[in-house]
Structures are given as structure tokens and as C-alpha cells.
Design a protein around this motif. Structure first.
Motif, PDB file in Angstrom:
ATOM      1  N   GLY A 148     -36.388  40.649 -47.002  1.00 46.62           N
ATOM      2  CA  GLY A 148     -36.306  39.677 -46.054  1.00 46.62           C
ATOM      3  C   GLY A 148     -35.009  38.912 -46.246  1.00 46.62           C
ATOM      4  O   GLY A 148     -34.095  39.119 -46.705  1.00 46.62           O
ATOM      5  N   VAL A 149     -35.280  37.600 -45.930  1.00 44.55           N
ATOM      6  CA  VAL A 149     -34.276  36.630 -45.811  1.00 44.55           C
ATOM      7  C   VAL A 149     -33.879  35.902 -47.335  1.00 44.55           C
ATOM      8  O   VAL A 149     -34.896  35.463 -47.861  1.00 44.55           O
ATOM      9  CB  VAL A 149     -34.452  35.379 -44.515  1.00 44.55           C
ATOM     10  N   PRO A 150     -32.564  35.783 -47.518  1.00 47.37           N
ATOM     11  CA  PRO A 150     -32.343  35.140 -48.806  1.00 47.37           C
ATOM     12  C   PRO A 150     -32.902  33.710 -48.776  1.00 47.37           C
ATOM     13  O   PRO A 150     -32.773  33.175 -47.658  1.00 47.37           O
ATOM     14  CB  PRO A 150     -30.856  34.973 -49.018  1.00 47.37           C
ATOM     15  N   ILE A 151     -33.710  33.191 -49.904  1.00 47.55           N
ATOM     16  CA  ILE A 151     -34.012  31.762 -49.987  1.00 47.55           C
ATOM     17  C   ILE A 151     -32.948  30.677 -49.375  1.00 47.55           C
ATOM     18  O   ILE A 151     -33.394  29.727 -48.855  1.00 47.55           O
ATOM     19  CB  ILE A 151     -34.581  31.633 -51.409  1.00 47.55           C
ATOM     20  N   ALA A 152     -31.584  30.954 -49.883  1.00 44.88           N
ATOM     21  CA  ALA A 152     -30.726  29.839 -49.556  1.00 44.88           C
ATOM     22  C   ALA A 152     -30.672  29.981 -48.031  1.00 44.88           C
ATOM     23  O   ALA A 152     -30.426  28.792 -47.281  1.00 44.88           O
ATOM     24  CB  ALA A 152     -29.379  30.397 -50.092  1.00 44.88           C
ATOM     25  N   MET A 153     -30.716  30.839 -47.349  1.00 46.51           N
ATOM     26  CA  MET A 153     -30.822  30.964 -45.729  1.00 46.51           C
ATOM     27  C   MET A 153     -31.896  29.919 -45.165  1.00 46.51           C
ATOM     28  O   MET A 153     -31.903  29.591 -44.120  1.00 46.51           O
ATOM     29  CB  MET A 153     -30.586  32.319 -45.280  1.00 46.51           C
ATOM     30  N   VAL A 154     -33.014  29.772 -45.879  1.00 46.46           N
ATOM     31  CA  VAL A 154     -34.018  29.108 -45.305  1.00 46.46           C
ATOM     32  C   VAL A 154     -33.902  27.649 -45.956  1.00 46.46           C
ATOM     33  O   VAL A 154     -34.095  26.567 -45.295  1.00 46.46           O
ATOM     34  CB  VAL A 154     -35.377  29.763 -45.970  1.00 46.46           C
ATOM     35  N   LEU A 155     -33.657  27.359 -47.344  1.00 46.79           N
ATOM     36  CA  LEU A 155     -33.539  26.326 -47.800  1.00 46.79           C
ATOM     37  C   LEU A 155     -32.369  25.129 -47.399  1.00 46.79           C
ATOM     38  O   LEU A 155     -32.535  24.042 -47.367  1.00 46.79           O
ATOM     39  CB  LEU A 155     -33.463  26.251 -49.359  1.00 46.79           C
ATOM     40  N   LEU A 156     -31.141  25.711 -46.930  1.00 47.96           N
ATOM     41  CA  LEU A 156     -29.902  25.073 -46.543  1.00 47.96           C
ATOM     42  C   LEU A 156     -30.324  24.315 -45.224  1.00 47.96           C
ATOM     43  O   LEU A 156     -29.968  23.106 -45.269  1.00 47.96           O
ATOM     44  CB  LEU A 156     -28.866  26.159 -46.509  1.00 47.96           C
ATOM     45  N   PRO A 157     -30.890  24.896 -44.287  1.00 40.94           N
ATOM     46  CA  PRO A 157     -31.088  24.252 -42.996  1.00 40.94           C
ATOM     47  C   PRO A 157     -32.176  23.085 -43.160  1.00 40.94           C
ATOM     48  O   PRO A 157     -32.159  22.026 -42.570  1.00 40.94           O
ATOM     49  CB  PRO A 157     -31.481  25.461 -41.926  1.00 40.94           C
ATOM     50  N   VAL A 158     -33.109  23.519 -43.974  1.00 42.51           N
ATOM     51  CA  VAL A 158     -34.296  22.220 -44.245  1.00 42.51           C
ATOM     52  C   VAL A 158     -33.634  21.341 -45.058  1.00 42.51           C
ATOM     53  O   VAL A 158     -33.739  19.993 -44.717  1.00 42.51           O
ATOM     54  CB  VAL A 158     -35.397  23.302 -45.181  1.00 42.51           C
ATOM     55  N   PHE A 159     -32.604  21.521 -46.063  1.00 42.66           N
ATOM     56  CA  PHE A 159     -31.954  20.798 -46.825  1.00 42.66           C
ATOM     57  C   PHE A 159     -31.249  19.726 -45.779  1.00 42.66           C
ATOM     58  O   PHE A 159     -31.098  18.332 -45.842  1.00 42.66           O
ATOM     59  CB  PHE A 159     -31.168  21.184 -48.000  1.00 42.66           C
ATOM     60  N   ALA A 160     -30.456  20.291 -44.915  1.00 44.74           N
ATOM     61  CA  ALA A 160     -29.716  19.477 -43.900  1.00 44.74           C
ATOM     62  C   ALA A 160     -30.384  18.613 -42.916  1.00 44.74           C
ATOM     63  O   ALA A 160     -30.148  17.544 -42.699  1.00 44.74           O
ATOM     64  CB  ALA A 160     -28.794  20.817 -43.024  1.00 44.74           C
ATOM     65  N   LEU A 161     -31.431  19.270 -42.482  1.00 45.51           N
ATOM     66  CA  LEU A 161     -32.434  18.598 -41.607  1.00 45.51           C
ATOM     67  C   LEU A 161     -32.896  17.272 -42.303  1.00 45.51           C
ATOM     68  O   LEU A 161     -32.982  16.201 -41.709  1.00 45.51           O
ATOM     69  CB  LEU A 161     -33.619  19.617 -41.153  1.00 45.51           C
ATOM     70  N   THR A 162     -33.327  17.436 -43.696  1.00 42.85           N
ATOM     71  CA  THR A 162     -33.974  16.413 -44.373  1.00 42.85           C
ATOM     72  C   THR A 162     -32.755  15.171 -44.260  1.00 42.85           C
ATOM     73  O   THR A 162     -33.091  13.903 -44.430  1.00 42.85           O
ATOM     74  CB  THR A 162     -34.356  16.911 -45.667  1.00 42.85           C
ATOM     75  N   ILE A 163     -31.535  15.186 -44.638  1.00 38.60           N
ATOM     76  CA  ILE A 163     -30.345  14.496 -44.729  1.00 38.60           C
ATOM     77  C   ILE A 163     -30.131  13.748 -43.471  1.00 38.60           C
ATOM     78  O   ILE A 163     -30.232  12.473 -43.332  1.00 38.60           O
ATOM     79  CB  ILE A 163     -29.226  15.274 -45.176  1.00 38.60           C
ATOM     80  N   VAL A 164     -30.344  14.532 -42.260  1.00 40.56           N
ATOM     81  CA  VAL A 164     -30.184  14.014 -40.979  1.00 40.56           C
ATOM     82  C   VAL A 164     -31.488  13.138 -40.567  1.00 40.56           C
ATOM     83  O   VAL A 164     -31.233  11.813 -40.420  1.00 40.56           O
ATOM     84  CB  VAL A 164     -30.166  15.281 -39.884  1.00 40.56           C
ATOM     85  N   VAL A 165     -32.649  13.470 -41.222  1.00 34.83           N
ATOM     86  CA  VAL A 165     -33.865  12.561 -40.907  1.00 34.83           C
ATOM     87  C   VAL A 165     -33.663  11.126 -41.824  1.00 34.83           C
ATOM     88  O   VAL A 165     -33.893  10.312 -41.096  1.00 34.83           O
ATOM     89  CB  VAL A 165     -35.067  13.469 -41.167  1.00 34.83           C
ATOM     90  N   ALA A 166     -33.413  11.382 -43.060  1.00 36.74           N
ATOM     91  CA  ALA A 166     -33.166  10.307 -43.775  1.00 36.74           C
ATOM     92  C   ALA A 166     -31.876   9.419 -43.379  1.00 36.74           C
ATOM     93  O   ALA A 166     -32.461   8.136 -43.571  1.00 36.74           O
ATOM     94  CB  ALA A 166     -32.909  10.737 -45.134  1.00 36.74           C
ATOM     95  N   TRP A 167     -31.019   9.855 -42.925  1.00 36.12           N
ATOM     96  CA  TRP A 167     -29.980   8.955 -42.346  1.00 36.12           C
ATOM     97  C   TRP A 167     -30.190   8.373 -41.195  1.00 36.12           C
ATOM     98  O   TRP A 167     -29.970   7.127 -41.199  1.00 36.12           O
ATOM     99  CB  TRP A 167     -28.830   9.759 -41.942  1.00 36.12           C
ATOM    100  N   ALA A 168     -30.973   8.999 -40.156  1.00 32.41           N
ATOM    101  CA  ALA A 168     -31.659   8.362 -38.835  1.00 32.41           C
ATOM    102  C   ALA A 168     -32.483   7.380 -39.500  1.00 32.41           C
ATOM    103  O   ALA A 168     -32.585   6.258 -38.741  1.00 32.41           O
ATOM    104  CB  ALA A 168     -32.183   9.438 -38.172  1.00 32.41           C
ATOM    105  N   PHE A 169     -33.124   7.529 -40.240  1.00 30.72           N
ATOM    106  CA  PHE A 169     -34.436   6.571 -40.702  1.00 30.72           C
ATOM    107  C   PHE A 169     -33.736   5.188 -41.229  1.00 30.72           C
ATOM    108  O   PHE A 169     -33.978   4.286 -40.960  1.00 30.72           O
ATOM    109  CB  PHE A 169     -35.405   7.197 -41.886  1.00 30.72           C
ATOM    110  N   MET A 170     -32.578   5.529 -42.113  1.00 30.97           N
ATOM    111  CA  MET A 170     -31.952   4.333 -42.569  1.00 30.97           C
ATOM    112  C   MET A 170     -31.019   3.788 -41.584  1.00 30.97           C
ATOM    113  O   MET A 170     -31.221   2.205 -41.666  1.00 30.97           O
ATOM    114  CB  MET A 170     -30.927   4.813 -43.790  1.00 30.97           C
ATOM    115  N   ARG A 171     -30.661   4.196 -40.569  1.00 35.42           N
ATOM    116  CA  ARG A 171     -29.985   3.581 -39.519  1.00 35.42           C
ATOM    117  C   ARG A 171     -30.951   2.754 -38.703  1.00 35.42           C
ATOM    118  O   ARG A 171     -30.554   1.587 -38.319  1.00 35.42           O
ATOM    119  CB  ARG A 171     -29.308   4.598 -38.606  1.00 35.42           C
TER     120      ARG A 171
END
Length: 145
Positions: A117-140
Motif C-alpha cells: 500500500g501507501v507509505p505512511i509518510a504519504m498519509v501523515l505529511l498531508p495530515v500534518f500540513a492540514l493540522t498546521i493550516v487549521v492551527a494557523w487559521a484558529f490563531m488568526r
């Protein structure tokens, strides 16, 4: 696809030492109880957990047993085969035929133990990026309150 299944047939000599529960497997077949159409051979129907065969690891359910201590199992009644195994002694030599279904899959076949199947980094990287964007939007958003 023609519906035909190809098998790779190999033979192996397996030496087992009889344990407290015997050799650790059950058999089916014989001239009076054919397990496979047009074949009166003796087949392994079940490997008993922690038995001699399971601990050895080479004998598999579905294997055809060709001989026991050099004695051919062709054209035997089921009970005669059972008696042969029971009277085979402490150290038992089995000539076994393994039938492995050939793989007709893609050339890039993964071996045993390799990840599928898909390497775990291919799944975790977008999840991590999305978490950063959501945290940034929440702080703003929080700064505007």
C-alpha cells in the motif's frame, strides 16, 4: 482470462520427531475416500497447533504426502494410511509434495515482509500540513476577537 489456475509443484523430504500428541497433523484421502477428484493420494487436512509438524513449520495443510519412511502411500485405503503413520516410529521421514499457486500479478510484486500500500509518510505529511493550516487559521481568528 481462461479460468485456469497454474500450480508450481515441489517435493521435499521432512523429518519429524513424534511428540506427545503424535506427529501433529490430520490426513484425508485414500482409495476409499478421495479428497481430490481422480486422486487417491493422502493429503494433510489440518496442522495441530504446537504439534511436531507445526513446530517444524514446513508441512502445510493441503500438502500431499507421497511416502512415510520410504514406504509409498499410493493406492492405500484411508485406514491403512492412518495405521502406517501410527506405526511409523519416533523419527518419521515424510516425502511431501507442495502445490503453490503461481502468482500472475504485476511484475513489481512485493516480497514477504515488505510493506504494502501507501507509505505512511504519504498519509501523515498531508495530515500534518492540514493540522498546521487549521492551527494557523484558529490563531488568526482568535486574534480578531
Amino acid at each position: 482470462m481462461n479460468g485456469r489456475v497454474d500450480y508450481l509443484v515441489t517435493e521435499e523430504e521432512i523429518n519429524l520427531t513424534r511428540g506427545p500428541s503424535g506427529l501433529g497433523f490430520n490426513i484425508v484421502g485414500g482409495t476409499d475416500q478421495q479428497h481430490v477428484s481422480n486422486d487417491s493420494g493422502i493429503y494433510v487436512s489440518r496442522i495441530k497447533e504446537n504439534g511436531a509438524a507445526a513446530l517444524d513449520g514446513r508441512l502445510q495443510e493441503g500438502d500431499k504426502i507421497l511416502s512415510v519412511n520410504g514406504q509409498d502411500l499410493k493406492n492405500l485405503l484411508h485406514q491403512d494410511a492412518v495405521d502406517l503413520f501410527r506405526n511409523a516410529g519416533y523419527a518419521v521421514s515424510l516425502r511431501v509434495q507442495h502445490r503453490l499457486q503461481e502468482q500472475n500479478g504485476p511484475i513489481g510484486h512485493r516480497g514477504e515482509g515488505e510493506p504494502s500500500g501507501v507509505p505512511i509518510a504519504m498519509v501523515l505529511l498531508p495530515v500534518f500540513a492540514l493540522t498546521i493550516v487549521v492551527a494557523w487559521a484558529f490563531m488568526r481568528y482568535r486574534q480578531h476577537l
